[in-house]
Design a protein around this motif. Structure first.
Motif, short mmCIF file in Angstrom:
data_model
loop_
_atom_site.label_atom_id
_atom_site.label_comp_id
_atom_site.label_asym_id
_atom_site.label_seq_id
_atom_site.Cartn_x
_atom_site.Cartn_y
_atom_site.Cartn_z
N UNK A 1 -76.85 -79.76 12.39
CA UNK A 1 -77.85 -79.06 13.22
C UNK A 1 -77.24 -77.89 13.96
N UNK A 2 -76.06 -78.08 14.51
CA UNK A 2 -75.39 -76.99 15.24
C UNK A 2 -75.14 -75.81 14.31
N UNK A 3 -74.71 -76.10 13.07
CA UNK A 3 -74.46 -75.02 12.10
C UNK A 3 -75.75 -74.29 11.74
N UNK A 4 -76.86 -75.00 11.68
CA UNK A 4 -78.14 -74.37 11.36
C UNK A 4 -78.70 -73.60 12.56
N UNK A 5 -78.46 -74.10 13.76
CA UNK A 5 -79.05 -73.51 14.95
C UNK A 5 -78.30 -72.29 15.47
N UNK A 6 -76.99 -72.26 15.32
CA UNK A 6 -76.19 -71.17 15.89
C UNK A 6 -76.65 -69.80 15.45
N UNK A 7 -76.83 -69.54 14.13
CA UNK A 7 -77.31 -68.20 13.76
C UNK A 7 -78.74 -67.92 14.22
N UNK A 8 -79.57 -68.96 14.26
CA UNK A 8 -80.96 -68.75 14.72
C UNK A 8 -80.98 -68.37 16.20
N UNK A 9 -80.14 -69.03 16.99
CA UNK A 9 -80.09 -68.71 18.42
C UNK A 9 -79.51 -67.33 18.67
N UNK A 10 -78.57 -66.90 17.82
CA UNK A 10 -77.98 -65.57 17.98
C UNK A 10 -79.01 -64.48 17.67
#
Length: 148
Positions: A135-144
């Motif tokens: 989840x962290x790997x999927x969320x990091x670019x979305x949050x950026x």
């Protein structure tokens, strides 16, 4: 006492092998993030808005049920991620109270987690307990990419 026939032994071994393979496949697939299939359901965006997904914010939506034990584990994982990743929004939806929304978003089991990007599109989904690292790997670019 009569000895078992070789046919009976072979059938038993075949059933055990098939059960083992099915269990292996299920465990391997359970909780894995994947891109959603193109939906034929009408207006998933309207369904997301109906459960309170805010526009312009990366959101995790967890579909759960009161009797679902894995849902409690998923809730802990998602709550920890929300505290670790600023700008992440979290919504938990009871499927019993929002069955129409669950159907519109193609949710067939609990827990199901939807990763909704800032544009309101379901970017990833997981049926079962997802790993925090995935989840962290999927969320990091979305949050950026999300507006601040």
């Amino acid at each position: 006492m009569q000895s078992p026939s070789s046919t009976g032994i072979l059938v038993t071994l075949a059933v055990l092998a098939c059960t083992g393979l099915l269990g292996w496949w299920w465990r391997r697939r359970d909780g894995r993030l994947r891109r959603p299939a193109p939906s034929t359901a009408p207006a998933p965006a309207a369904a997301l808005a109906g459960i309170g997904v805010p526009p312009g914010v990366v959101t995790l939506v967890q579909f759960s049920a009161p009797v679902c034990a894995p849902c409690r584990t998923t809730r802990r994982v998602l709550t920890q991620l929300r505290s670790d990743l600023p700008g992440l929004h979290l919504i938990e939806v009871d499927v019993e109270q929002h069955l129409d929304v669950a159907r519109a978003l193609d949710v067939w089991r609990t827990p199901t987690v939807l990763v909704v990007d800032a544009t309101g599109r379901v970017a990833q989904r997981a049926a079962g307990v997802p790993s925090a690292d995935a989840l962290r790997a999927a969320l990091t670019p979305l949050l950026a990419e999300a507006p601040r």
